[in-house]
Enzyme design. Sequence first.
Site, PDB file in Angstrom:
ATOM      1  N   SER A 181       1.392  -1.549   0.155  1.00 55.35           N
ATOM      2  CA  SER A 181      -0.032   0.125  -0.162  1.00 55.35           C
ATOM      3  C   SER A 181       0.478   1.017   0.047  1.00 55.35           C
ATOM      4  CB  SER A 181      -0.616  -0.051   0.884  1.00 55.35           C
ATOM      5  OG  SER A 181      -2.345   0.927   0.672  1.00 55.35           O
ATOM      6  N   ASP A 208     -10.853  -4.952  -3.518  1.00 55.18           N
ATOM      7  CA  ASP A 208      -9.643  -4.033  -3.225  1.00 55.18           C
ATOM      8  C   ASP A 208      -9.910  -2.500  -4.496  1.00 55.18           C
ATOM      9  OD1 ASP A 208      -7.772  -2.277  -2.051  1.00 55.18           O
ATOM     10  OD2 ASP A 208      -6.196  -2.862  -3.216  1.00 55.18           O
TER      11      ASP A 208
END
Length: 321
Positions: free
Chosen positions: A164, A263
Amino acid sequence: MGSTSKEVIQVVLPHIRVYKDGSVERLADSPYVPSSPEDPETGVSSKDITISQNPLISARLFLPKLTQPNQKLPILVFIHGGAFCFESAFSSNQHRYMNSLVSQAQVVAVSVEYRLAPEHLLPVAYEDCWTALQWVASHANAIHEEPWLVEHGIFEKLHITGDSAGANIVHNILMRAGVEVLPGGVKTSKAVLTHPYFWSSKPVLAEPVDEHDKAAPHVLWNLVYPSAPSGVDNPLINPIVHGVQSLTGLGCDQMLVTVAECDELLRERGIWYFNAMKESGWKGEMELIEVEGVGHAFQILDRKTDKAKDFIKRLALFLQD
């Protein structure tokens, strides 16, 4: 203490709440856990070290169970995620994930504890992680003397991975490694960018057009780097913006980019980034993996599921090859 001292000035749920008095409540953190001489589940040993006193940068080191005393292993620098503003190299989620990955990949790993926003606004995290990478590379010339790195590290196999926001940092320090020489002439070999956090002022691919500027990646960037020139079109968060350093200079040989089907915020960005790297003319080897039926950072947040175990095994194989 007056009631106004705890007035909330910014909240990004479910991540973080910032108060007028300067205090920060990190809502998504997992609890800290101590390092361990030998993890009972994986046999991995860990310890905490200081990379720099001023500024204070630390790390948690991981060493798999050795088959021989002088065993040599690839080196992995890991940069945790958390939107630049929460999570830690010392948190339970990150610690257990690293135990699993280190055990299977058979690497000596350095999980970097960089300083977090908003107390330390960007670009501090980038500088901390670059300092950490330099510190690791300096062991090739025994400038520093961390025994796990000196005795067991293979500096021709220096890998770097991040999740991330950590993947965003990985990209940016690899861009720097493409133009600046690391100590001892050490070069980064392989990189893994898992669910990378990039953004821009315009939606890409299948991202929703409506309220794009209200999406969490946009809001969080403005929180962690409010003075960023060009905002979310700063090259640190939008590596494809016109006029920035060419992606062809990225300083590694092989890259694995991974996305998660569910996601909703960052899947498209990972694919967008992969496509841009492929089209840039970068000479390294690239692969994209999408895992179906899972969400952001599933391999850390849902580590014991079959899909997470399979994914960690896949990452380990990439780091071993």
